[in-house]
Design an enzyme around this catalytic site. Structure first.
Site, PDB file in Angstrom:
ATOM      1  N   TYR A  59     -56.258 -29.854 -36.747  1.00 26.80           N
ATOM      2  CA  TYR A  59     -56.137 -30.730 -37.911  1.00 26.80           C
ATOM      3  C   TYR A  59     -56.009 -32.189 -37.475  1.00 26.80           C
ATOM      4  O   TYR A  59     -55.535 -32.495 -36.377  1.00 26.80           O
ATOM      5  CB  TYR A  59     -54.926 -30.338 -38.759  1.00 26.80           C
ATOM      6  CG  TYR A  59     -55.120 -29.060 -39.531  1.00 26.80           C
ATOM      7  CD1 TYR A  59     -55.754 -29.061 -40.769  1.00 26.80           C
ATOM      8  CD2 TYR A  59     -54.686 -27.848 -39.015  1.00 26.80           C
ATOM      9  CE1 TYR A  59     -55.940 -27.887 -41.479  1.00 26.80           C
ATOM     10  CE2 TYR A  59     -54.869 -26.660 -39.721  1.00 26.80           C
ATOM     11  CZ  TYR A  59     -55.501 -26.694 -40.943  1.00 26.80           C
ATOM     12  OH  TYR A  59     -55.691 -25.525 -41.643  1.00 26.80           O
ATOM     13  N   GLU A  60     -56.388 -33.082 -38.378  1.00 30.06           N
ATOM     14  CA  GLU A  60     -56.402 -34.511 -38.082  1.00 30.06           C
ATOM     15  C   GLU A  60     -55.016 -35.063 -37.768  1.00 30.06           C
ATOM     16  O   GLU A  60     -54.889 -36.113 -37.145  1.00 30.06           O
ATOM     17  CB  GLU A  60     -57.020 -35.262 -39.265  1.00 30.06           C
ATOM     18  CG  GLU A  60     -57.316 -36.720 -38.995  1.00 30.06           C
ATOM     19  CD  GLU A  60     -57.957 -37.410 -40.181  1.00 30.06           C
ATOM     20  OE1 GLU A  60     -57.887 -38.644 -40.235  1.00 30.06           O
ATOM     21  OE2 GLU A  60     -58.512 -36.710 -41.057  1.00 30.06           O
ATOM     22  N   SER A  61     -53.972 -34.377 -38.188  1.00 29.51           N
ATOM     23  CA  SER A  61     -52.608 -34.827 -37.908  1.00 29.51           C
ATOM     24  C   SER A  61     -52.205 -34.583 -36.461  1.00 29.51           C
ATOM     25  O   SER A  61     -51.105 -34.960 -36.045  1.00 29.51           O
ATOM     26  CB  SER A  61     -51.624 -34.120 -38.837  1.00 29.51           C
ATOM     27  OG  SER A  61     -51.799 -32.716 -38.781  1.00 29.51           O
ATOM     28  N   GLY A  62     -53.065 -33.946 -35.672  1.00 29.44           N
ATOM     29  CA  GLY A  62     -52.776 -33.704 -34.267  1.00 29.44           C
ATOM     30  C   GLY A  62     -52.378 -32.278 -33.953  1.00 29.44           C
ATOM     31  O   GLY A  62     -52.130 -31.932 -32.798  1.00 29.44           O
ATOM     32  N   GLY A 139     -60.821 -39.356 -40.370  1.00 33.80           N
ATOM     33  CA  GLY A 139     -61.396 -39.103 -39.050  1.00 33.80           C
ATOM     34  C   GLY A 139     -62.824 -38.627 -39.094  1.00 33.80           C
ATOM     35  O   GLY A 139     -63.354 -38.141 -38.084  1.00 33.80           O
TER      36      GLY A 139
END
Length: 262
Positions: A59-62, A139
């Site tokens: 996920y884009e949150s890492g 992203g």
């Protein structure tokens, strides 16, 4: 041998359910998926229970290798962290995982897509005075440029969502990027799943073409709903409808709280 039957009430299958099921099947044999929130999350979770048990969701949150106990409502939802394989900083996620070429499939949504797979998630209408202002890239540009391939789920298939020319290009596909002298790592959009069927292309230099339609949908309907002169595969298949097993998993295991199903 277990016999899998198709649902006997296709009229009860919503658009979100149909798109999630069909998109999940496209993830067969894929390993790492960079998933957006919403339909991509539904599809990847269903794929994990069906065609891709070894799938690793990023996920884009890492968060890498997420194993949430229930569906996240945002990419920053704490449920993604519990049980995850790793949680990375933004520089590590984008600089090492994405730019390092470790993502098999980037899973994105969009308001508009063109024949080459470039996306608009910024505005509908004129930039200075838009009819609708949208969230923007997030992203998406990095996902498009660095994933080996990109799948897009489109809730609507009409000339406005599939225009001849994007109102704004938020996320250029590799064809457009190459024209500007930029060489992306991946093939760009290779699959587009819509309420009418599936469009596909092999990669750079090819336009999206219709390869399959949903039951009851004709090729002419898809052509009329597309804002450009859509290319059509020599053999257009029919997408198998969702099975009873897929629907049960989606409704009872993946999203029983109806976070995204509607």
């Amino acid at each position: 041998m277990t016999t899998t039957t198709t649902t006997d009430r296709p009229d009860t299958v919503t658009s979100s359910e149909l798109l999630s099921v069909v998109a999940s099947r496209e993830l067969a044999a894929r390993r790492t998926v960079f998933a957006g929130i919403g339909l991509p999350t539904l599809a990847t979770e269903l794929a994990h229970l069906t065609v891709a048990p070894q799938i690793e969701v990023v996920y884009e949150s890492g968060v890498c290798g997420a194993h949430p106990s229930h569906l996240p409502e945002t990419i920053a939802d704490a449920v993604l962290i519990s049980g995850a394989e790793a949680v990375l900083s933004m520089p590590a996620l984008f600089g090492c995982v994405l730019q390092g070429g470790h993502i098999d499939v980037g899973f994105l949504g969009a308001a508009q897509i063109d024949r080459w797979g470039s996306l608009n998630t910024s505005v509908i209408g004129d930039w200075e005075s838009p009819q609708v202002r949208l969230p923007g890239s997030g992203g998406g540009i990095e996902v498009m440029a660095n994933s080996r391939e990109v799948f897009v789920v489109m809730r609507r298939h009409n000339p406005r969502s599939f225009p001849e020319s994007l109102d704004f290009c938020t996320t250029p596909g590799p064809d457009r990027a190459l024209a500007e002298g930029i060489r992306p790592l991946g093939a760009g959009v290779t699959r587009v799943i819509t309420e009418l069927g599936i469009l596909a292309r092999a990669g750079v230099g090819e336009e999206l073409r219709l390869i399959a339609v949903h039951p009851g949908v004709t090729v002419e309907q898809v052509r009329e709903a597309t804002g450009w002169e859509l290319k059509v595969s020599d053999e257009v298949g029919t997408v198998p409808p969702p099975t009873d097993a897929e629907m049960r998993l989606l409704r009872e295991d993946v999203d029983p709280g109806r976070v995204y199903l509607r």
